[in-house]
Design a protein around this motif. Structure first.
Motif, PDB file in Angstrom:
ATOM      1  N   ILE A  76       1.170  31.963  74.797  1.00 42.91           N
ATOM      2  CA  ILE A  76       0.826  32.393  73.447  1.00 42.91           C
ATOM      3  C   ILE A  76       0.583  33.680  73.158  1.00 42.91           C
ATOM      4  N   MET A  77      -0.239  34.401  74.182  1.00 38.08           N
ATOM      5  CA  MET A  77      -0.557  35.674  74.327  1.00 38.08           C
ATOM      6  C   MET A  77       0.752  36.627  74.483  1.00 38.08           C
ATOM      7  N   SER A  78       1.724  36.188  75.298  1.00 36.43           N
ATOM      8  CA  SER A  78       3.013  37.054  75.334  1.00 36.43           C
ATOM      9  C   SER A  78       3.575  37.033  74.190  1.00 36.43           C
ATOM     10  N   LEU A  79       3.666  35.858  73.392  1.00 41.54           N
ATOM     11  CA  LEU A  79       4.583  35.774  72.074  1.00 41.54           C
ATOM     12  C   LEU A  79       3.751  36.802  71.165  1.00 41.54           C
ATOM     13  N   LEU A  80       2.267  36.756  71.074  1.00 38.44           N
ATOM     14  CA  LEU A  80       1.655  37.599  70.204  1.00 38.44           C
ATOM     15  C   LEU A  80       1.781  39.047  70.554  1.00 38.44           C
ATOM     16  N   LYS A  81       1.801  39.379  71.749  1.00 38.72           N
ATOM     17  CA  LYS A  81       1.804  40.779  72.247  1.00 38.72           C
ATOM     18  C   LYS A  81       3.328  41.304  71.832  1.00 38.72           C
ATOM     19  N   ALA A  82       4.308  40.330  72.045  1.00 37.79           N
ATOM     20  CA  ALA A  82       5.617  40.804  71.465  1.00 37.79           C
ATOM     21  C   ALA A  82       5.833  40.920  70.272  1.00 37.79           C
ATOM     22  N   LYS A  83       5.142  40.334  69.288  1.00 36.54           N
ATOM     23  CA  LYS A  83       5.109  40.501  67.889  1.00 36.54           C
ATOM     24  C   LYS A  83       4.261  41.604  67.416  1.00 36.54           C
ATOM     25  N   GLY A  84       3.500  42.217  68.421  1.00 35.13           N
ATOM     26  CA  GLY A  84       2.288  43.288  67.908  1.00 35.13           C
ATOM     27  C   GLY A  84       1.026  42.780  67.245  1.00 35.13           C
ATOM     28  N   ILE A  85       0.845  41.423  67.521  1.00 39.05           N
ATOM     29  CA  ILE A  85      -0.458  40.567  67.046  1.00 39.05           C
ATOM     30  C   ILE A  85      -1.349  40.823  67.936  1.00 39.05           C
ATOM     31  N   GLY A  86      -2.866  40.850  67.464  1.00 39.21           N
ATOM     32  CA  GLY A  86      -3.851  40.741  68.248  1.00 39.21           C
ATOM     33  C   GLY A  86      -4.328  39.485  68.328  1.00 39.21           C
ATOM     34  N   PHE A  87      -5.117  39.425  69.303  1.00 37.72           N
ATOM     35  CA  PHE A  87      -5.997  37.848  69.415  1.00 37.72           C
ATOM     36  C   PHE A  87      -7.550  37.980  69.629  1.00 37.72           C
TER      37      PHE A  87
END
Length: 184
Positions: A76-87
């Motif tokens: 999930i973190m990899s997906l968020l990072k690829a989209k430029g989204i924080g967590f």
């Protein structure tokens, strides 16, 4: 924009505390789901991930609300990072929007990768040791050498493939798989 995700496993449980904490943390929208964390297919989580845009932050109360395992969390973190989204996880105080949070997450990811590599190494070692003892994994062969010889003999004597297969207790496709040159 800060987007929240709250999850409970059963309808007996309440998401009120999670939603309240997410609203207090500044989430403008909160996606709420009732589904087991073990389920790979969580419709509302997928909807929340699709809703997020670059520079948004996905906020959860606890890490176990969003991911069923560390490897799933990393995915999930990899997906968020690829989209430029924080967590951000409120309970564990992890935020990939800060340098310290990124460091902590990468340390967790490295430990997880190390653990996966150790498991893979132990599995390979175990398989090698089993092979050395003459054990082979997998499903047992349907066609033993004796059955292959019996079917070959029946076919040479003019027995139809269907009858030869039935005589040794296998299907016609199994006969063709082991004796590809057999007449149809």
């Amino acid at each position: 924009m800060r987007i929240g995700y709250a999850r409970v496993s059963t309808s007996d449980q309440s998401t009120e505390a999670q939603v309240s904490a997410l609203r207090t943390a500044g989430c403008e929208r909160v996606f709420v789901e009732t589904a087991s964390g073990a389920k790979a297919d969580r419709r509302v989580l997928a909807e929340a991930l699709e809703f997020l845009r670059p520079e948004d932050v996905l906020v959860v109360l606890k890490l176990d609300r969003v991911a069923r395992s560390l490897s799933h969390l990393i995915e999930i973190m990899s997906l968020l990072k690829a989209k430029g989204i924080g967590f951000q996880s409120l309970t564990e105080e992890i935020s990939t929007t800060t340098p310290g949070g990124k460091l902590l997450f990468h340390l967790m990811a490295a430990i997880s990768e190390f653990e996966r590599d150790l498991i893979r190494e132990r599995t390979m070692h175990g398989l090698k040791a089993a092979r050395a003892k003459g054990r082979v994994g997998g499903r047992p062969r349907r066609m033993t050498d004796d059955k292959i010889d019996a079917v070959r003999s029946l076919l040479e004597n003019g027995t139809p493939v269907k009858d030869a297969a039935a005589a040794v207790g296998v299907s016609v496709p199994t006969v063709y798989r082991y004796l590809p040159g057999s007449a149809r």
